[in-house]
Structures are given as C-alpha cells and as structure tokens.
Scaffold this active site. Structure first.
Site, mmCIF file in Angstrom:
data_model
loop_
_atom_site.group_PDB
_atom_site.id
_atom_site.type_symbol
_atom_site.label_atom_id
_atom_site.label_comp_id
_atom_site.label_asym_id
_atom_site.label_seq_id
_atom_site.Cartn_x
_atom_site.Cartn_y
_atom_site.Cartn_z
ATOM 1 N N CYS A 119 0.868 -1.175 0.000
ATOM 2 C CA CYS A 119 0.000 0.000 0.000
ATOM 3 C C CYS A 119 0.910 1.231 0.000
ATOM 4 O O CYS A 119 1.485 1.588 1.024
ATOM 5 C CB CYS A 119 -0.907 -0.001 1.234
ATOM 6 S SG CYS A 119 -2.024 1.410 1.292
ATOM 7 N N LEU A 120 1.072 1.827 -1.172
ATOM 8 C CA LEU A 120 1.909 3.009 -1.338
ATOM 9 C C LEU A 120 1.302 3.857 -2.445
ATOM 10 O O LEU A 120 1.084 3.356 -3.556
ATOM 11 C CB LEU A 120 3.350 2.594 -1.692
ATOM 12 C CG LEU A 120 4.359 3.719 -1.873
ATOM 13 C CD1 LEU A 120 4.556 4.505 -0.566
ATOM 14 C CD2 LEU A 120 5.692 3.154 -2.356
#
Length: 189
Positions: free
Chosen positions: A86-87
């Site tokens: 999750c970026l």
C-alpha cells in the site's frame, strides 16, 4: 511500452551503488524485473535484503509498475501474506515522470516511516499502534528469518543437502518469500 526507457532506468539503478537498491531482468524481455533493497540503517529492517517482484505493463510509464515484496516482511503497509504493498505512488499518485528507481527508493523510505493509519495489513498496523515493542521484536525476527543473507544462504544450503538442484531450490525459496518450510512443501508437492 518504451523499452529504451526501461533499459535506461535499469542502467541508472545499476550505476548507483550508494542507494542500497538494485534491479535485474527476469526472463527474455523487460516486463519482469526483480528489485532488491537494503533495510534502512537504524530501523527494525536493518541487515535485511528485501526482494521485490516488479511487473512492467505495456502502458508503462503512464501507469505504475506492479510491485510486491517477495521477501516476507512485517510492516503495516505490506501484506504479511502475499507481499502486496500500500503506497500511493504505486497507485493513484503515479506520474510518468517517476521511475522504477523512484518506486524502489520510496519502498525503502516506507520501511523508515510506516503509515499504520493507511494499512495493507490490519493486524500488523494494530500491533504497530498498540504494542510497539512487540511490533519491533516481530519485525526484527522476520528480517533475520526471511531477509538476511545468512538466512537465505542457510535455507538454500539445507535444500541442497536434501538433494534438490540449486536452480529448483532457489526458485522455490524465491516463490516462498524465503520461507524454508513453504519452499520445501512446494518442492515435495
């Protein structure tokens, strides 16, 4: 896909020895890469060499590369099950001005500054927020077990001693995120 751009980016990464990141091409074309990044100094990931699977789609650089950790890692923004990340720059904040190197350096920065309020792994994020000593202990343990060079070499040596070829053993360990038991099950399955 702009192959010359991808080749240029790979060359640029290989010439930068100081950043602690590297990349290599898997297979015949430039659509599958494997990146590595060193765990940042003074973090629970220090001493780890983390492997990242990179998939380049035909629309690159207009869409981000697909990345996931192959090495198991205990981090709020990375799935402890499948390595999903999750970026924001790997999703909606990607720009064609960004590069594979930028993405790998951003992953390295994420190891320094987890974002537990925007988690990929809710269990890890909860532990990070509620029990920092346990989080740090677990993350260090996972780094030593799954991402240290000595752990990788030890696991490979064990599989070789069991009679598996180096190629099969390496592939199984890569696919298992460095986990010896998972690799062994795959080799025996």
């Amino acid at each position: 896909m702009d192959l010359s751009r991808v080749q240029k980016e790979i060359r640029e990464i290989s010439q930068d020895k100081a950043s602690g990141i590297s990349v290599r091409v898997l297979g015949e074309d430039l659509t599958r890469l494997e990146g590595t990044l060193k765990g940042p100094k003074d973090t629970v990931y220090e001493g780890g060499i983390f492997v990242v699977d990179i998939e380049i789609k035909g629309v690159y650089p207009f869409e981000p590369p697909k990345m996931r950790f192959k090495s198991k890692i205990w981090h709020p923004n990375v799935s402890s099950q499948n390595g999903a990340i999750c970026l924001d720059i790997l999703k909606d904040q990607w720009s064609p001005a960004l590069t594979i190197k930028t993405a790998l350096l951003s992953l390295q920065a994420l190891l320094c500054s987890p974002e537990p309020n925007d988690p990929q792994d809710a269990v890890v994020a909860k532990q990070y927020l509620n029990d920092m000593p346990l989080f740090e202990q677990t993350a260090r343990h996972w780094t030593r077990t799954y991402a240290s060079e000595t752990a990788s070499q030890k696991n490979l040596k064990q599989l070789l001693e069991m009679g598996f070829s180096e190629e099969d053993a390496s592939t199984a360990l890569d696919n298992a995120g460095g986990d010896l038991n998972t690799a062994l099950a795959a080799l025996l399955g």
